[in-house]
Design a protein around this motif. Structure first.
Motif, PDB file in Angstrom:
ATOM      1  N   HIS A 131       0.839  -1.190   0.000  1.00 42.21           N
ATOM      2  CA  HIS A 131       0.000   0.000   0.000  1.00 42.21           C
ATOM      3  C   HIS A 131       0.882   1.252   0.000  1.00 42.21           C
ATOM      4  O   HIS A 131       1.138   1.861   1.036  1.00 42.21           O
ATOM      5  N   ILE A 132       1.346   1.634  -1.188  1.00 45.82           N
ATOM      6  CA  ILE A 132       2.279   2.756  -1.335  1.00 45.82           C
ATOM      7  C   ILE A 132       1.667   4.073  -0.882  1.00 45.82           C
ATOM      8  O   ILE A 132       2.324   4.872  -0.223  1.00 45.82           O
ATOM      9  N   LYS A 133       0.421   4.332  -1.232  1.00 44.75           N
ATOM     10  CA  LYS A 133      -0.201   5.609  -0.854  1.00 44.75           C
ATOM     11  C   LYS A 133      -0.347   5.719   0.655  1.00 44.75           C
ATOM     12  O   LYS A 133      -0.145   6.784   1.229  1.00 44.75           O
ATOM     13  N   LEU A 134      -0.670   4.624   1.301  1.00 45.32           N
ATOM     14  CA  LEU A 134      -0.766   4.618   2.763  1.00 45.32           C
ATOM     15  C   LEU A 134       0.616   4.857   3.369  1.00 45.32           C
ATOM     16  O   LEU A 134       0.770   5.656   4.287  1.00 45.32           O
ATOM     17  N   TYR A 135       1.622   4.181   2.836  1.00 47.78           N
ATOM     18  CA  TYR A 135       3.001   4.354   3.302  1.00 47.78           C
ATOM     19  C   TYR A 135       3.424   5.825   3.160  1.00 47.78           C
ATOM     20  O   TYR A 135       3.961   6.423   4.095  1.00 47.78           O
ATOM     21  N   ALA A 136       3.146   6.409   1.991  1.00 53.61           N
ATOM     22  CA  ALA A 136       3.537   7.800   1.736  1.00 53.61           C
ATOM     23  C   ALA A 136       2.804   8.764   2.671  1.00 53.61           C
ATOM     24  O   ALA A 136       3.410   9.705   3.190  1.00 53.61           O
ATOM     25  N   ALA A 137       1.520   8.513   2.898  1.00 50.12           N
ATOM     26  CA  ALA A 137       0.745   9.376   3.805  1.00 50.12           C
ATOM     27  C   ALA A 137       1.301   9.298   5.219  1.00 50.12           C
ATOM     28  O   ALA A 137       1.405  10.314   5.917  1.00 50.12           O
TER      29      ALA A 137
ATOM     30  N   PHE B 156     -11.629   2.609   6.921  1.00 53.49           N
ATOM     31  CA  PHE B 156     -12.361   3.851   7.186  1.00 53.49           C
ATOM     32  C   PHE B 156     -11.613   4.726   8.188  1.00 53.49           C
ATOM     33  O   PHE B 156     -11.542   5.946   8.020  1.00 53.49           O
ATOM     34  N   ILE B 157     -11.065   4.127   9.230  1.00 53.55           N
ATOM     35  CA  ILE B 157     -10.315   4.884  10.239  1.00 53.55           C
ATOM     36  C   ILE B 157      -9.122   5.584   9.592  1.00 53.55           C
ATOM     37  O   ILE B 157      -8.878   6.774   9.811  1.00 53.55           O
ATOM     38  N   LEU B 158      -8.367   4.842   8.775  1.00 54.11           N
ATOM     39  CA  LEU B 158      -7.194   5.425   8.119  1.00 54.11           C
ATOM     40  C   LEU B 158      -7.593   6.494   7.109  1.00 54.11           C
ATOM     41  O   LEU B 158      -6.944   7.542   7.020  1.00 54.11           O
ATOM     42  N   SER B 159      -8.655   6.245   6.368  1.00 51.61           N
ATOM     43  CA  SER B 159      -9.148   7.221   5.404  1.00 51.61           C
ATOM     44  C   SER B 159      -9.526   8.522   6.104  1.00 51.61           C
ATOM     45  O   SER B 159      -9.154   9.616   5.651  1.00 51.61           O
ATOM     46  N   ASP B 160     -10.263   8.413   7.206  1.00 49.96           N
ATOM     47  CA  ASP B 160     -10.646   9.606   7.970  1.00 49.96           C
ATOM     48  C   ASP B 160      -9.422  10.303   8.563  1.00 49.96           C
ATOM     49  O   ASP B 160      -9.317  11.534   8.522  1.00 49.96           O
TER      50      ASP B 160
ATOM     51  N   PHE C 212      -6.268  10.337   7.573  1.00 54.53           N
ATOM     52  CA  PHE C 212      -5.437  11.011   6.572  1.00 54.53           C
ATOM     53  C   PHE C 212      -6.240  11.958   5.681  1.00 54.53           C
ATOM     54  O   PHE C 212      -5.660  12.665   4.860  1.00 54.53           O
ATOM     55  N   ASN C 213      -7.574  11.932   5.829  1.00 52.84           N
ATOM     56  CA  ASN C 213      -8.450  12.749   4.992  1.00 52.84           C
ATOM     57  C   ASN C 213      -8.224  12.454   3.507  1.00 52.84           C
ATOM     58  O   ASN C 213      -8.120  13.358   2.679  1.00 52.84           O
ATOM     59  N   ILE C 214      -8.124  11.163   3.217  1.00 51.02           N
ATOM     60  CA  ILE C 214      -7.949  10.671   1.846  1.00 51.02           C
ATOM     61  C   ILE C 214      -9.050   9.647   1.602  1.00 51.02           C
ATOM     62  O   ILE C 214      -9.223   8.735   2.413  1.00 51.02           O
TER      63      ILE C 214
ATOM     64  N   LEU D 178      -6.720   5.899  -1.206  1.00 53.03           N
ATOM     65  CA  LEU D 178      -5.735   5.366  -0.262  1.00 53.03           C
ATOM     66  C   LEU D 178      -5.419   3.903  -0.544  1.00 53.03           C
ATOM     67  O   LEU D 178      -4.283   3.461  -0.418  1.00 53.03           O
ATOM     68  N   PHE D 179      -6.441   3.155  -0.936  1.00 55.82           N
ATOM     69  CA  PHE D 179      -6.272   1.722  -1.173  1.00 55.82           C
ATOM     70  C   PHE D 179      -6.528   1.342  -2.626  1.00 55.82           C
ATOM     71  O   PHE D 179      -6.961   0.240  -2.915  1.00 55.82           O
ATOM     72  N   ASN D 180      -6.254   2.244  -3.547  1.00 55.37           N
ATOM     73  CA  ASN D 180      -6.482   1.965  -4.954  1.00 55.37           C
ATOM     74  C   ASN D 180      -5.644   0.780  -5.399  1.00 55.37           C
ATOM     75  O   ASN D 180      -4.435   0.767  -5.224  1.00 55.37           O
ATOM     76  N   ASN D 181      -6.319  -0.220  -5.958  1.00 61.11           N
ATOM     77  CA  ASN D 181      -5.635  -1.425  -6.405  1.00 61.11           C
ATOM     78  C   ASN D 181      -5.798  -1.553  -7.905  1.00 61.11           C
ATOM     79  O   ASN D 181      -6.884  -1.822  -8.391  1.00 61.11           O
TER      80      ASN D 181
END
Length: 85
Positions: free
Chosen positions: A14-20, A58-62, A64-66, A71-74
Motif C-alpha cells: 500500500h504505497i499511498k498509505l506508506y507515503a501518507a 475507514f479509520i485510516l481514510s478519515d 489522513f483525509n484521503i 488510499l487503497f487503490n488497487n
C-alpha cells in the motif's frame, strides 16, 4: 501499490498509505495504536501480507483525509492481494 517479489508470491504494498504515513512523520506503531492492533500486524497489512478490515480502512481514510478508493487503490482490483507467480 508496488509489487514486491518474495519467493513464490508477489505482494501488493500500500504505497499511498506508506507515503501518507511518512508525510505525517508517523511510525507504524502510531497507526497500529490508532487501529488497536499489534505493530507487527500493522506492518504486515501495510506491506500487503494481510488485508485491512473495512473498519480499519475507514479509520485510516478519515485520519489522513484521503478517500478510501484513493488510499487503497488497487490496479489489480479483480485479483487477490497476493498473486502466485
Amino acid at each position: 501499490y508496488a509489487t514486491i517479489h518474495t519467493g513464490n508470491e508477489v505482494l501488493i504494498m500500500h504505497i499511498k498509505l506508506y507515503a501518507a504515513r511518512k508525510e505525517k512523520r508517523l511510525k507504524q506503531k502510531d497507526l497500529a495504536d490508532k487501529l488497536a492492533i499489534h505493530p507487527v500486524t500493522y506492518s504486515r497489512k501495510e506491506r500487503g501480507e494481510l488485508d485491512f478490515t473495512l473498519t480499519e480502512a475507514f479509520i485510516l481514510s478519515d485520519f489522513f483525509n484521503i478517500p478510501i478508493q484513493e488510499l487503497f487503490n488497487n490496479p489489480l482490483s479483480s485479483w487477490n492481494e497476493r498473486v502466485s507467480v
